[in-house]
Write a protein that holds these residues in place. Structure first.
Motif, PDB file in Angstrom:
ATOM      1  N   ASP A 109      89.536  93.168  31.241  1.00  6.09           N
ATOM      2  CA  ASP A 109      88.236  92.543  31.500  1.00  6.09           C
ATOM      3  C   ASP A 109      87.247  93.023  30.440  1.00  6.09           C
ATOM      4  N   LEU A 110      87.299  92.414  29.259  1.00  8.29           N
ATOM      5  CA  LEU A 110      86.403  92.831  28.182  1.00  8.29           C
ATOM      6  C   LEU A 110      84.937  92.569  28.529  1.00  8.29           C
ATOM      7  N   PRO A 111      84.563  91.418  29.101  1.00 12.76           N
ATOM      8  CA  PRO A 111      83.153  91.243  29.484  1.00 12.76           C
ATOM      9  C   PRO A 111      82.686  92.323  30.466  1.00 12.76           C
ATOM     10  N   GLY A 112      83.540  92.679  31.429  1.00  8.71           N
ATOM     11  CA  GLY A 112      83.168  93.730  32.375  1.00  8.71           C
ATOM     12  C   GLY A 112      82.988  95.072  31.694  1.00  8.71           C
ATOM     13  N   ALA A 113      83.886  95.387  30.747  1.00  8.34           N
ATOM     14  CA  ALA A 113      83.768  96.653  30.019  1.00  8.34           C
ATOM     15  C   ALA A 113      82.468  96.705  29.232  1.00  8.34           C
ATOM     16  N   LEU A 114      82.079  95.593  28.621  1.00  6.05           N
ATOM     17  CA  LEU A 114      80.830  95.554  27.855  1.00  6.05           C
ATOM     18  C   LEU A 114      79.615  95.734  28.773  1.00  6.05           C
ATOM     19  N   ILE A 115      79.686  95.198  29.975  1.00  4.53           N
ATOM     20  CA  ILE A 115      78.604  95.396  30.946  1.00  4.53           C
ATOM     21  C   ILE A 115      78.503  96.863  31.338  1.00  4.53           C
ATOM     22  N   HIS A 116      79.638  97.514  31.566  1.00  4.50           N
ATOM     23  CA  HIS A 116      79.615  98.922  31.953  1.00  4.50           C
ATOM     24  C   HIS A 116      79.060  99.803  30.829  1.00  4.50           C
ATOM     25  N   ILE A 117      79.388  99.465  29.588  1.00  3.35           N
ATOM     26  CA  ILE A 117      78.829 100.218  28.458  1.00  3.35           C
ATOM     27  C   ILE A 117      77.314 100.075  28.447  1.00  3.35           C
ATOM     28  N   ARG A 118      76.831  98.852  28.587  1.00  4.29           N
ATOM     29  CA  ARG A 118      75.375  98.631  28.620  1.00  4.29           C
ATOM     30  C   ARG A 118      74.730  99.400  29.763  1.00  4.29           C
ATOM     31  N   ASN A 119      75.342  99.344  30.935  1.00  2.24           N
ATOM     32  CA  ASN A 119      74.755 100.015  32.087  1.00  2.24           C
ATOM     33  C   ASN A 119      74.764 101.532  31.951  1.00  2.24           C
ATOM     34  N   GLY A 120      75.636 102.055  31.108  1.00  2.21           N
ATOM     35  CA  GLY A 120      75.677 103.492  30.905  1.00  2.21           C
ATOM     36  C   GLY A 120      74.560 104.021  30.020  1.00  2.21           C
ATOM     37  N   LEU A 121      73.830 103.113  29.385  1.00  2.00           N
ATOM     38  CA  LEU A 121      72.759 103.496  28.467  1.00  2.00           C
ATOM     39  C   LEU A 121      71.422 103.629  29.185  1.00  2.00           C
ATOM     40  N   VAL A 122      70.550 104.471  28.627  1.00  6.23           N
ATOM     41  CA  VAL A 122      69.149 104.462  29.028  1.00  6.23           C
ATOM     42  C   VAL A 122      68.492 103.239  28.410  1.00  6.23           C
ATOM     43  N   PRO A 123      67.337 102.799  28.907  1.00  8.04           N
ATOM     44  CA  PRO A 123      66.613 101.707  28.244  1.00  8.04           C
ATOM     45  C   PRO A 123      66.381 102.035  26.767  1.00  8.04           C
ATOM     46  N   GLY A 124      66.739 101.094  25.904  1.00 14.03           N
ATOM     47  CA  GLY A 124      66.615 101.301  24.470  1.00 14.03           C
ATOM     48  C   GLY A 124      67.777 102.030  23.851  1.00 14.03           C
ATOM     49  N   GLY A 125      68.756 102.462  24.657  1.00 17.38           N
ATOM     50  CA  GLY A 125      69.912 103.190  24.143  1.00 17.38           C
ATOM     51  C   GLY A 125      70.791 102.312  23.273  1.00 17.38           C
ATOM     52  N   LEU A 126      71.569 102.966  22.409  1.00 19.36           N
ATOM     53  CA  LEU A 126      72.389 102.287  21.405  1.00 19.36           C
ATOM     54  C   LEU A 126      73.865 102.373  21.759  1.00 19.36           C
ATOM     55  N   ALA A 127      74.579 101.259  21.605  1.00 24.73           N
ATOM     56  CA  ALA A 127      76.028 101.234  21.784  1.00 24.73           C
ATOM     57  C   ALA A 127      76.684 100.768  20.496  1.00 24.73           C
ATOM     58  N   ILE A 128      77.766 101.437  20.098  1.00 21.27           N
ATOM     59  CA  ILE A 128      78.580 101.047  18.953  1.00 21.27           C
ATOM     60  C   ILE A 128      80.037 101.143  19.388  1.00 21.27           C
ATOM     61  N   ALA A 129      80.760 100.049  19.282  1.00 21.12           N
ATOM     62  CA  ALA A 129      82.160 100.035  19.699  1.00 21.12           C
ATOM     63  C   ALA A 129      82.996  99.367  18.624  1.00 21.12           C
ATOM     64  N   SER A 130      84.043 100.042  18.179  1.00 20.68           N
ATOM     65  CA  SER A 130      84.931  99.493  17.153  1.00 20.68           C
ATOM     66  C   SER A 130      86.370  99.540  17.643  1.00 20.68           C
ATOM     67  N   PHE A 131      87.141  98.517  17.278  1.00 18.92           N
ATOM     68  CA  PHE A 131      88.536  98.456  17.712  1.00 18.92           C
ATOM     69  C   PHE A 131      89.306  97.519  16.798  1.00 18.92           C
ATOM     70  N   LEU A 168      80.325  86.935  24.313  1.00 24.65           N
ATOM     71  CA  LEU A 168      80.633  87.961  25.315  1.00 24.65           C
ATOM     72  C   LEU A 168      79.518  88.994  25.395  1.00 24.65           C
ATOM     73  N   LEU A 169      78.978  89.387  24.248  1.00 29.22           N
ATOM     74  CA  LEU A 169      77.888  90.362  24.238  1.00 29.22           C
ATOM     75  C   LEU A 169      76.641  89.795  24.902  1.00 29.22           C
ATOM     76  N   GLN A 170      76.362  88.526  24.678  1.00 29.77           N
ATOM     77  CA  GLN A 170      75.213  87.901  25.328  1.00 29.77           C
ATOM     78  C   GLN A 170      75.406  87.864  26.838  1.00 29.77           C
ATOM     79  N   ARG A 171      76.624  87.523  27.271  1.00 29.89           N
ATOM     80  CA  ARG A 171      76.916  87.503  28.710  1.00 29.89           C
ATOM     81  C   ARG A 171      76.759  88.890  29.319  1.00 29.89           C
ATOM     82  N   ALA A 172      77.108  89.915  28.528  1.00 31.76           N
ATOM     83  CA  ALA A 172      77.050  91.287  29.024  1.00 31.76           C
ATOM     84  C   ALA A 172      75.650  91.876  28.951  1.00 31.76           C
ATOM     85  N   GLY A 173      74.695  91.140  28.393  1.00 34.29           N
ATOM     86  CA  GLY A 173      73.318  91.590  28.383  1.00 34.29           C
ATOM     87  C   GLY A 173      72.962  92.565  27.279  1.00 34.29           C
TER      88      GLY A 173
END
Length: 254
Positions: A109-131, A168-173
């Motif tokens: 569930d890649l969209p779900g994983a991207l949502i969880h990454i976003r939710n793990g951040l503070v407001p304004g926090g940065l995410a970088i994911a490479s694969f 997918l990133l747009q869907r994940a917010g």
């Protein structure tokens, strides 16, 4: 997606096992880690470029210098990912930075994983994911098709097409999402050398319904097919596509 609607392409237990095997091999003096080293170098450059100075960070996956050196002064966690199911809500949140090295190539569930990454951040926090992405390993794919003949088996993971990721990133917010790719080209004298490098990186099979092992005759066909794609010097050039996703959680926290 609900649990019932997500296709179970990858086995969580096999994903965990390949991470643990990777850790064992990474401790060996001659283990190849060029993919994870490249990603860590690139991630460190991106953090420095945007002048992001996290107070609390989470790094999932293999973390090499200079990324580790850059982030050692921060509070937070480094994890190889074996004990984190990135498809479930993070046990903790409030990170200024979440960096994911690998791991997203084998999630159901890649969209779900991207949502969880976003939710793990503070407001304004940065995410970088490479694969490792969808244009990877064309020579290996051709060799496996030659090995199996008229009845190809599932041997190589379905991989993410970077053209599908912005939506997918747009869907994940993710706010201000950016998707880019680059390639690594490595030349091999044999199929066995490539397979050894994949094992060092923990990029071996994690399919829920993998094909049967190659028999002796099929393995020889695969070796011959891989060698037939070699350049004049006898080495075959293999490609690894690296997809990198960057984005933030909005300042409002949504």
């Amino acid at each position: 997606m609900t649990e019932q609607s997500v296709p179970r392409i990858f086995s969580r237990s096999r994903v965990k096992s390949r991470i643990l095997r990777q850790n064992l091999r990474a401790a060996m003096p001659c283990a190849q880690q060029f993919i994870w080293q490249d990603i860590c170098d690139d991630t460190a450059e991106r953090i420095a470029f945007v002048k992001h100075e996290p107070k609390r960070r989470l790094v999932l996956g293999m973390c090499h210098d200079p990324l580790r050196a850059m982030l050692d002064h921060c509070n937070g966690d480094f994890s190889d990912g074996a004990d984190w199911n990135i498809e479930e809500p993070f046990p903790q949140g409030g990170y200024d930075l979440i960096a994911v090295v690998g791991l997203l190539d084998a999630v159901n569930d890649l969209p779900g994983a991207l949502i969880h990454i976003r939710n793990g951040l503070v407001p304004g926090g940065l995410a970088i994911a490479s694969f490792v992405g969808g244009a990877s390993l064309p020579r290996l794919r051709a060799a496996m098709l030659s090995a199996d003949g008229d009845r190809p088996a599932a041997r190589i993971h379905p991989m993410v097409d970077p053209r599908a990721v912005p939506q997918l990133l747009q869907r994940a917010g993710w706010k201000d999402p950016v998707v880019d790719t680059h390639t690594l080209t490595v030349r091999y004298s044999s199929l066995d050398q490539l397979v050894s490098d994949l094992r060092d990186h923990g990029l071996t099979g994690a399919l829920s319904n993998a094909g049967p092992p190659l028999g002796k005759a099929a393995l020889e066909r695969a070796r011959a097919a891989f060698g037939s794609q070699a350049d004049a010097d006898g080495k075959t050039a293999e490609t690894f596509e690296i997809i990198t996703l960057t984005g933030r959680r909005s300042l409002s926290g949504t």
